[in-house]
Design a protein around this motif. Structure first.
Motif, PDB file in Angstrom:
ATOM      1  N   PRO A   1       1.533   3.940  14.050  1.00  0.00           N
ATOM      2  CA  PRO A   1       0.578   4.852  13.413  1.00  0.00           C
ATOM      3  C   PRO A   1       1.097   6.274  13.247  1.00  0.00           C
ATOM      4  CG  PRO A   1      -0.540   3.476  15.034  1.00  0.00           C
ATOM      5  CD  PRO A   1       0.927   3.221  15.194  1.00  0.00           C
ATOM      6  N   PHE A   2       1.864   6.775  14.218  1.00  0.00           N
ATOM      7  CA  PHE A   2       2.335   8.162  14.127  1.00  0.00           C
ATOM      8  C   PHE A   2       3.434   8.345  13.075  1.00  0.00           C
ATOM      9  CE2 PHE A   2       4.436   6.120  17.803  1.00  0.00           C
ATOM     10  CZ  PHE A   2       5.772   6.248  17.451  1.00  0.00           C
ATOM     11  N   CYS A   3       3.888   7.225  12.477  1.00  0.00           N
ATOM     12  CA  CYS A   3       4.879   7.320  11.402  1.00  0.00           C
ATOM     13  C   CYS A   3       4.245   7.230  10.016  1.00  0.00           C
ATOM     14  CB  CYS A   3       5.917   6.205  11.535  1.00  0.00           C
ATOM     15  SG  CYS A   3       6.957   6.321  13.003  1.00  0.00           S
ATOM     16  N   HIS A   4       2.941   6.919   9.967  1.00  0.00           N
ATOM     17  CA  HIS A   4       2.286   6.764   8.672  1.00  0.00           C
ATOM     18  C   HIS A   4       2.317   8.075   7.886  1.00  0.00           C
ATOM     19  CE1 HIS A   4      -0.303   3.133  10.174  1.00  0.00           C
ATOM     20  NE2 HIS A   4       0.979   2.848  10.032  1.00  0.00           N
ATOM     21  N   GLY A   5       2.610   7.968   6.592  1.00  0.00           N
ATOM     22  CA  GLY A   5       2.641   9.145   5.734  1.00  0.00           C
ATOM     23  C   GLY A   5       3.896   9.971   5.846  1.00  0.00           C
ATOM     24  N   GLN A   6       4.827   9.510   6.652  1.00  0.00           N
ATOM     25  CA  GLN A   6       6.077  10.252   6.816  1.00  0.00           C
ATOM     26  C   GLN A   6       6.886  10.211   5.519  1.00  0.00           C
ATOM     27  OE1 GLN A   6       6.667  11.744   9.669  1.00  0.00           O
ATOM     28  NE2 GLN A   6       8.783  12.428   9.484  1.00  0.00           N
ATOM     29  N   PRO A   7       7.324  11.356   5.005  1.00  0.00           N
ATOM     30  CA  PRO A   7       8.126  11.361   3.775  1.00  0.00           C
ATOM     31  C   PRO A   7       9.542  10.870   4.032  1.00  0.00           C
ATOM     32  CG  PRO A   7       7.985  13.568   4.678  1.00  0.00           C
ATOM     33  CD  PRO A   7       7.088  12.713   5.528  1.00  0.00           C
ATOM     34  N   VAL A   8      10.175  10.349   2.996  1.00  0.00           N
ATOM     35  CA  VAL A   8      11.567   9.914   3.109  1.00  0.00           C
ATOM     36  C   VAL A   8      12.469  11.149   3.125  1.00  0.00           C
ATOM     37  CG1 VAL A   8      13.437   8.599   2.049  1.00  0.00           C
ATOM     38  CG2 VAL A   8      11.080   7.759   1.907  1.00  0.00           C
ATOM     39  N   GLU A   9      13.300  11.250   4.134  1.00  0.00           N
ATOM     40  CA  GLU A   9      14.170  12.415   4.261  1.00  0.00           C
ATOM     41  C   GLU A   9      15.282  12.386   3.214  1.00  0.00           C
ATOM     42  OE1 GLU A   9      15.699  12.880   8.162  1.00  0.00           O
ATOM     43  OE2 GLU A   9      13.729  13.199   9.082  1.00  0.00           O
ATOM     44  N   ASP A  10      15.693  13.562   2.790  1.00  0.00           N
ATOM     45  CA  ASP A  10      16.830  13.661   1.880  1.00  0.00           C
ATOM     46  C   ASP A  10      18.106  13.217   2.597  1.00  0.00           C
ATOM     47  OD1 ASP A  10      15.267  14.657  -0.174  1.00  0.00           O
ATOM     48  OD2 ASP A  10      15.557  16.748   0.440  1.00  0.00           O
ATOM     49  N   THR A  11      18.932  12.484   1.865  1.00  0.00           N
ATOM     50  CA  THR A  11      20.194  12.026   2.437  1.00  0.00           C
ATOM     51  C   THR A  11      21.312  12.985   2.037  1.00  0.00           C
ATOM     52  OG1 THR A  11      19.473   9.718   2.264  1.00  0.00           O
ATOM     53  CG2 THR A  11      21.830  10.109   2.578  1.00  0.00           C
ATOM     54  N   PRO A  12      21.971  13.609   3.008  1.00  0.00           N
ATOM     55  CA  PRO A  12      23.064  14.537   2.677  1.00  0.00           C
ATOM     56  C   PRO A  12      24.161  13.828   1.885  1.00  0.00           C
ATOM     57  CG  PRO A  12      22.428  14.718   4.992  1.00  0.00           C
ATOM     58  CD  PRO A  12      21.728  13.516   4.456  1.00  0.00           C
ATOM     59  N   GLU A  13      24.775  14.552   0.989  1.00  0.00           N
ATOM     60  CA  GLU A  13      25.845  13.984   0.173  1.00  0.00           C
ATOM     61  C   GLU A  13      26.981  13.477   1.069  1.00  0.00           C
ATOM     62  OE1 GLU A  13      28.790  15.259  -3.559  1.00  0.00           O
ATOM     63  OE2 GLU A  13      27.277  16.654  -2.789  1.00  0.00           O
ATOM     64  N   GLY A  14      27.413  12.261   0.766  1.00  0.00           N
ATOM     65  CA  GLY A  14      28.485  11.664   1.544  1.00  0.00           C
ATOM     66  C   GLY A  14      28.017  10.842   2.728  1.00  0.00           C
ATOM     67  N   THR A  15      26.711  10.875   3.022  1.00  0.00           N
ATOM     68  CA  THR A  15      26.154  10.116   4.141  1.00  0.00           C
ATOM     69  C   THR A  15      25.733   8.724   3.673  1.00  0.00           C
ATOM     70  OG1 THR A  15      25.330  12.107   5.241  1.00  0.00           O
ATOM     71  CG2 THR A  15      24.329  10.013   5.883  1.00  0.00           C
ATOM     72  N   VAL A  16      26.058   7.711   4.446  1.00  0.00           N
ATOM     73  CA  VAL A  16      25.632   6.343   4.164  1.00  0.00           C
ATOM     74  C   VAL A  16      24.722   5.889   5.301  1.00  0.00           C
ATOM     75  CG1 VAL A  16      26.344   3.957   3.817  1.00  0.00           C
ATOM     76  CG2 VAL A  16      27.748   5.805   2.899  1.00  0.00           C
ATOM     77  N   ASN A  17      23.454   5.717   5.003  1.00  0.00           N
ATOM     78  CA  ASN A  17      22.506   5.244   6.008  1.00  0.00           C
ATOM     79  C   ASN A  17      22.507   3.722   6.043  1.00  0.00           C
ATOM     80  OD1 ASN A  17      21.562   7.820   6.735  1.00  0.00           O
ATOM     81  ND2 ASN A  17      20.067   7.823   5.061  1.00  0.00           N
ATOM     82  N   SER A  18      22.718   3.170   7.226  1.00  0.00           N
ATOM     83  CA  SER A  18      22.691   1.715   7.389  1.00  0.00           C
ATOM     84  C   SER A  18      22.555   1.396   8.864  1.00  0.00           C
ATOM     85  CB  SER A  18      23.984   1.092   6.842  1.00  0.00           C
ATOM     86  OG  SER A  18      25.074   1.370   7.708  1.00  0.00           O
ATOM     87  N   PHE A  19      22.288   0.136   9.154  1.00  0.00           N
ATOM     88  CA  PHE A  19      22.209  -0.303  10.538  1.00  0.00           C
ATOM     89  C   PHE A  19      23.547  -0.071  11.238  1.00  0.00           C
ATOM     90  CE2 PHE A  19      22.466  -3.647  13.833  1.00  0.00           C
ATOM     91  CZ  PHE A  19      21.348  -3.314  14.577  1.00  0.00           C
ATOM     92  N   LEU A  20      24.634  -0.410  10.567  1.00  0.00           N
ATOM     93  CA  LEU A  20      25.955  -0.263  11.174  1.00  0.00           C
ATOM     94  C   LEU A  20      26.295   1.178  11.462  1.00  0.00           C
ATOM     95  CD1 LEU A  20      28.122  -2.814   9.152  1.00  0.00           C
ATOM     96  CD2 LEU A  20      26.826  -3.177  11.260  1.00  0.00           C
ATOM     97  N   ASN A  21      25.950   2.070  10.532  1.00  0.00           N
ATOM     98  CA  ASN A  21      26.299   3.473  10.705  1.00  0.00           C
ATOM     99  C   ASN A  21      25.629   4.112  11.904  1.00  0.00           C
ATOM    100  OD1 ASN A  21      26.933   3.100   7.594  1.00  0.00           O
ATOM    101  ND2 ASN A  21      27.927   4.996   8.243  1.00  0.00           N
ATOM    102  N   GLU A  22      24.522   3.526  12.362  1.00  0.00           N
ATOM    103  CA  GLU A  22      23.844   4.075  13.532  1.00  0.00           C
ATOM    104  C   GLU A  22      24.697   3.957  14.789  1.00  0.00           C
ATOM    105  OE1 GLU A  22      20.789   5.610  13.765  1.00  0.00           O
ATOM    106  OE2 GLU A  22      20.792   5.603  11.573  1.00  0.00           O
ATOM    107  N   PHE A  23      25.706   3.087  14.753  1.00  0.00           N
ATOM    108  CA  PHE A  23      26.538   2.857  15.950  1.00  0.00           C
ATOM    109  C   PHE A  23      27.924   3.491  15.820  1.00  0.00           C
ATOM    110  CE2 PHE A  23      23.568  -0.601  15.372  1.00  0.00           C
ATOM    111  CZ  PHE A  23      22.942  -0.644  16.613  1.00  0.00           C
ATOM    112  N   MET A  24      28.194   4.131  14.692  1.00  0.00           N
ATOM    113  CA  MET A  24      29.512   4.718  14.468  1.00  0.00           C
ATOM    114  C   MET A  24      29.693   6.011  15.288  1.00  0.00           C
ATOM    115  SD  MET A  24      31.001   2.605  12.596  1.00  0.00           S
ATOM    116  CE  MET A  24      30.833   1.335  11.330  1.00  0.00           C
TER     117      MET A  24
END
Length: 213
Positions: free
Chosen positions: A190-213
């Protein structure tokens, strides 16, 4: 550990059993434990996962109820169909909502993966002492790397190795159960409802794998 990984990779690279007719299978609904190790040394994360194969949703929570020191504490809720994911902080009742740039993850075989071989882990000649697995490989263009994944004949994920220019990781799964034990884990808090999508900095790749890099 490093020697075992090198041996596994060598076996995969020298395997001669190829078959064009093999098509990637897709994992069922699952609950289990996942460990993430860096080949440079150290446990990156260890935690519980819940995977909805039909809805293509994944929840991974590390450093919960397990006596091990790891370098990452993560709580991720990923919606692959929608192309978004949440980094959740339940303690502080907060979250970050981000766009997913890469959809590769260690619990399912990509549609464009190539079948490498069928192998026996352990012994094929001693009853109850071996496990037959299929090995799949592919590339990771976003990271200039490659991967190798082993799955049981019933399409349960065992290990996945990812090799990139900057790091190499091995994901291993244990205690897998063929059910979603807690469906609420795949629901946005519930505390995440309405949360806007954050801007992704140029050159950043968001993924499950990248969370562990």
């Amino acid at each position: 550990m490093y020697g075992a990984v090198v041996l596994f990779v060598f076996m995969c690279s020298t395997a001669t059993t190829y078959a064009d007719h093999h098509q990637p299978c897709h994992s069922p609904n699952m609950t289990g434990w996942m460990s993430v190790l860096s080949l440079k040394g150290g446990v990156r994360a260890l935690g519980a996962f819940t995977y909805d194969s039909m809805g293509k949703k994944l929840r991974f929570r590390s450093n919960e109820s397990y006596p091990v020191n790891t370098s990452l504490g993560l709580d991720l809720l990923i919606f692959f169909e929608e192309g978004i994911f949440y980094e959740i902080d339940s303690k502080n009742q907060s979250c970050e909502k981000k766009k997913l740039q890469m959809f590769l993850h260690p619990l399912d075989i990509p549609d464009d993966a190539k079948f490498l071989s069928t192998m026996n882990i352990g012994s094929a000649s001693i009853e109850g002492e071996g496990l037959k697995v299929n090995v799949w490989t592919g590339s990771i263009p976003h990271m200039k790397g490659d991967y190798s994944m082993s799955f049981t004949m019933g399409c349960l994920p065992l290990t996945a190795l990812y090799f990139t220019e900057t790091t190499s990781l091995i994901f291993s799964n244990i205690e897998i159960e063929l059910e979603i034990k807690d469906p609420d884990l795949l629901v946005v808090p519930p505390f995440c409802h309405g949360q806007p999508v954050e801007d992704t900095p140029e050159g950043t790749v968001n993924s499950f794998l990248n969370e562990f890099m």
